[in-house]
Design an enzyme around this catalytic site. Structure first.
Site, PDB file in Angstrom:
ATOM      1  N   ASN A   1      -4.052  14.038  28.295  1.00 24.83           N
ATOM      2  CA  ASN A   1      -5.190  14.594  27.547  1.00 24.83           C
ATOM      3  C   ASN A   1      -5.243  16.100  27.807  1.00 24.83           C
ATOM      4  O   ASN A   1      -4.417  16.649  28.553  1.00 24.83           O
ATOM      5  CB  ASN A   1      -6.491  13.902  27.975  1.00 24.83           C
ATOM      6  CG  ASN A   1      -7.656  14.245  27.052  1.00 24.83           C
ATOM      7  OD1 ASN A   1      -7.527  14.189  25.828  1.00 24.83           O
ATOM      8  ND2 ASN A   1      -8.798  14.617  27.612  1.00 24.83           N
ATOM      9  N   LYS A   2      -6.214  16.742  27.225  1.00 19.75           N
ATOM     10  CA  LYS A   2      -6.358  18.199  27.307  1.00 19.75           C
ATOM     11  C   LYS A   2      -6.245  18.710  28.745  1.00 19.75           C
ATOM     12  O   LYS A   2      -6.787  18.099  29.667  1.00 19.75           O
ATOM     13  CB  LYS A   2      -7.711  18.573  26.692  1.00 19.75           C
ATOM     14  CG  LYS A   2      -8.071  20.036  26.682  1.00 19.75           C
ATOM     15  CD  LYS A   2      -7.035  20.919  26.019  1.00 19.75           C
ATOM     16  CE  LYS A   2      -6.715  20.480  24.614  1.00 19.75           C
ATOM     17  NZ  LYS A   2      -5.530  21.160  24.061  1.00 19.75           N
TER      18      LYS A   2
ATOM     19  N   ARG B   1       2.697  19.445  15.979  1.00 16.81           N
ATOM     20  CA  ARG B   1       2.194  19.442  17.365  1.00 16.81           C
ATOM     21  C   ARG B   1       2.909  18.307  18.104  1.00 16.81           C
ATOM     22  O   ARG B   1       2.967  17.187  17.601  1.00 16.81           O
ATOM     23  CB  ARG B   1       0.673  19.261  17.386  1.00 16.81           C
ATOM     24  CG  ARG B   1      -0.050  20.447  16.717  1.00 16.81           C
ATOM     25  CD  ARG B   1      -1.501  20.522  17.077  1.00 16.81           C
ATOM     26  NE  ARG B   1      -1.716  20.804  18.480  1.00 16.81           N
ATOM     27  CZ  ARG B   1      -2.897  20.639  19.082  1.00 16.81           C
ATOM     28  NH1 ARG B   1      -3.938  20.191  18.404  1.00 16.81           N
ATOM     29  NH2 ARG B   1      -3.040  20.920  20.358  1.00 16.81           N
TER      30      ARG B   1
ATOM     31  N   ASP C   1      -4.499  11.956  24.165  1.00 13.61           N
ATOM     32  CA  ASP C   1      -3.525  12.328  23.134  1.00 13.61           C
ATOM     33  C   ASP C   1      -2.296  11.427  23.142  1.00 13.61           C
ATOM     34  O   ASP C   1      -1.596  11.301  22.134  1.00 13.61           O
ATOM     35  CB  ASP C   1      -3.112  13.788  23.301  1.00 13.61           C
ATOM     36  CG  ASP C   1      -4.290  14.686  22.956  1.00 13.61           C
ATOM     37  OD1 ASP C   1      -5.149  14.880  23.836  1.00 13.61           O
ATOM     38  OD2 ASP C   1      -4.380  15.116  21.800  1.00 13.61           O
TER      39      ASP C   1
ATOM     40  N   ALA D   1      -6.369  14.105  18.389  1.00 13.50           N
ATOM     41  CA  ALA D   1      -5.242  13.227  18.064  1.00 13.50           C
ATOM     42  C   ALA D   1      -5.455  12.373  16.800  1.00 13.50           C
ATOM     43  O   ALA D   1      -4.611  12.380  15.892  1.00 13.50           O
ATOM     44  CB  ALA D   1      -4.920  12.364  19.282  1.00 13.50           C
TER      45      ALA D   1
HETATM   46  O1  MRU Z   1      -5.579  20.515  21.434  1.00 13.53           O
HETATM   47  P1  MRU Z   1      -6.606  19.604  20.831  1.00 13.53           P
HETATM   48  O2  MRU Z   1      -7.928  20.272  20.606  1.00 13.53           O
HETATM   49  O3  MRU Z   1      -6.091  18.898  19.603  1.00 13.53           O
HETATM   50  O4  MRU Z   1      -6.800  18.516  21.965  1.00 13.53           O
HETATM   51  C1  MRU Z   1      -7.684  17.456  21.756  1.00 13.53           C
HETATM   52  C2  MRU Z   1      -7.849  16.591  22.935  1.00 13.53           C
HETATM   53  O5  MRU Z   1      -7.230  16.759  23.956  1.00 13.53           O
HETATM   54  C3  MRU Z   1      -8.747  15.426  22.762  1.00 13.53           C
HETATM   55  O6  MRU Z   1      -9.410  15.119  23.957  1.00 13.53           O
HETATM   56  C4  MRU Z   1      -7.870  14.242  22.347  1.00 13.53           C
HETATM   57  O7  MRU Z   1      -7.119  14.559  21.221  1.00 13.53           O
HETATM   58  C5  MRU Z   1      -8.655  13.054  22.071  1.00 13.53           C
HETATM   59  S1  MRU Z   1      -9.453  13.239  20.520  1.00 13.53           S
HETATM   60  C6  MRU Z   1     -10.318  11.895  20.081  1.00 13.53           C
END
Ligand code: MRU
Length: 361
Positions: free
Chosen positions: A252-253, A90, A242, A55
């Site tokens: 989050n992911k 995104r 995120d 993010a």
């Molecule tokens: O799809 P991504 O790889 O961009 O997802 C990233 C994540 O989910 C991270 O955990 C989140 O962005 C925090 S990053 C400091």
């Protein structure tokens, strides 16, 4: 952070201020490749196709995208069109919209002739602030890890999901900043790294960056986390985020939700490292957060390095297999032990978050 002993950020401007350099994260851990982005379309592709990801890094990259736009045409319409285009790259991480909004707020009141210089300065300021923010998150998270280190002998066992390390930010990372600061403070650590299907950011990015920084870590299958918590082998879970809604729900992911569920069941503290740029007070709760749906190919195929050194994609699933690929999930605020922000540890509660943003920095 250091790579092969050399200090590095994940992005940096070209000397002539006509391009941005980024690490192409698609190539890691097999190759450290740097790409030069010199236009808004190039920045859009780099964000959308995840050359850069995480993010905070998405936000900083987009800010430089607007700086590139201001070089060629800085009129209101051109800046607004570029921002609208970049915003679509995104949908889930709010840092993207936040960074673009900050750039427009700074640039639009200026006379057009002054915008190119100001845009470059503002993008650089945003990137520098990201570094300072993450360092502060690291300091506050270090206190949590130091406390755990005092409670039992042996390493503090941290479980993390996806990549919220320096690769996901301009530097330091969010969830991993406390880990790096704890290591510097001499605290013994062991990090469980979730592989993070389907794109495997844990296996390819987190494991790589922890190795570069000399932090002890062990890669685990995503499904192993619950078992490890049940056996008392995890002292704390720290993840990034995120987008965090006004009530403290954390997006989050994909897979984060299940880690939080297991942590709650087994009394393991579950902390989320959250820069304030990831807080979205406009959304009352996490179920309003748009969840990015990514290509089925991320599930049906996988990329890796052969013994001969070639990087190849191979198919895992039967021909024509249907696959659903939501990239993020939402963890209820009630399951979050605390949010580690640049202003300190805060409860994942509406009133606490409101008070935090109203408090002078
Ligand atoms: O799809 P991504 O790889 O961009 O997802 C990233 C994540 O989910 C991270 O955990 C989140 O962005 C925090 S990053 C400091």
């Amino acid at each position: 952070m250091r790579v092969d002993g050399q200090p590095r950020r994940t992005l940096w401007p070209a000397d002539g201020q006509d391009a941005l350099y980024v690490i192409d994260q698609r190539q890691l851990p097999h190759r450290l490749a740097v790409e030069r982005l010199d236009s808004v379309p190039a920045v859009l592709v780099a964000i959308r196709d995840m050359w850069v990801r995480g993010a905070p890094l998405i936000g900083a990259t987009a800010a430089y995208g607007l700086a590139l736009q201001a070089r060629v045409d800085g009129c209101d319409a051109a800046l607004q069109a570029a921002a609208a285009q970049l915003r679509t790259a995104r949908p889930t991480a709010v840092n993207l919209a936040w960074a673009l909004q900050r750039m427009l707020r700074r640039l639009l009141p200026l006379p057009p002739a002054e915008r190119a210089v100001a845009a470059w300065q503002e993008a650089a300021a945003l990137a520098d602030e990201d570094v300072a923010t993450n360092q502060a998150i690291g300091r506050h998270g270090l206190a949590l890890l130091a406390d755990l280190a005092r409670r039992r002998p042996g390493p503090v066992r941290v479980l993390t999901h996806c990549n919220a390390g320096w690769l996901a930010t301009v530097d330091w990372g969010t969830a991993l900043a406390p880990v790096y600061q704890a290591r510097a403070a001499g605290i013994d650590l062991q990090v469980w790294v979730d592989e993070t299907r389907p794109r495997n950011q844990g296996a390819s990015l987190t494991a790589w960056e922890l190795a570069q920084q000399g932090v002890a870590h062990t890669l685990i299958a995503d499904n192993a986390g619950g078992h490890l918590m049940q056996r008392g082998l995890v002292d704390i879970v720290i993840v990034g985020c995120d987008r965090v809604a006004a009530n403290g729900d954390v997006c989050n992911k994909i897979g984060t939700y299940l880690k939080a569920l297991a942590a709650r069941e087994h009394g393991v503290p579950f902390h989320v490292a959250m820069p304030l740029s990831t807080l979205d007070l406009s959304l009352p709760d996490g179920l309003q957060i748009p969840i990015e749906e990514r290509s089925a190919r991320e599930l049906t195929h996988i990329t890796g390095r052969t013994a001969g050194g070639d990087v190849l994609e191979v198919q895992l699933a039967p021909d024509g297999c249907a696959a659903a690929n939501p990239a993020f999930d939402v963890t209820p605020a009630a399951w979050v032990s605390g949010l580690i922000t640049e202003r300190g540890l805060v409860a994942a509660r509406r009133e606490a978050l409101q008070a935090l943003v109203e408090r002078p920095a």
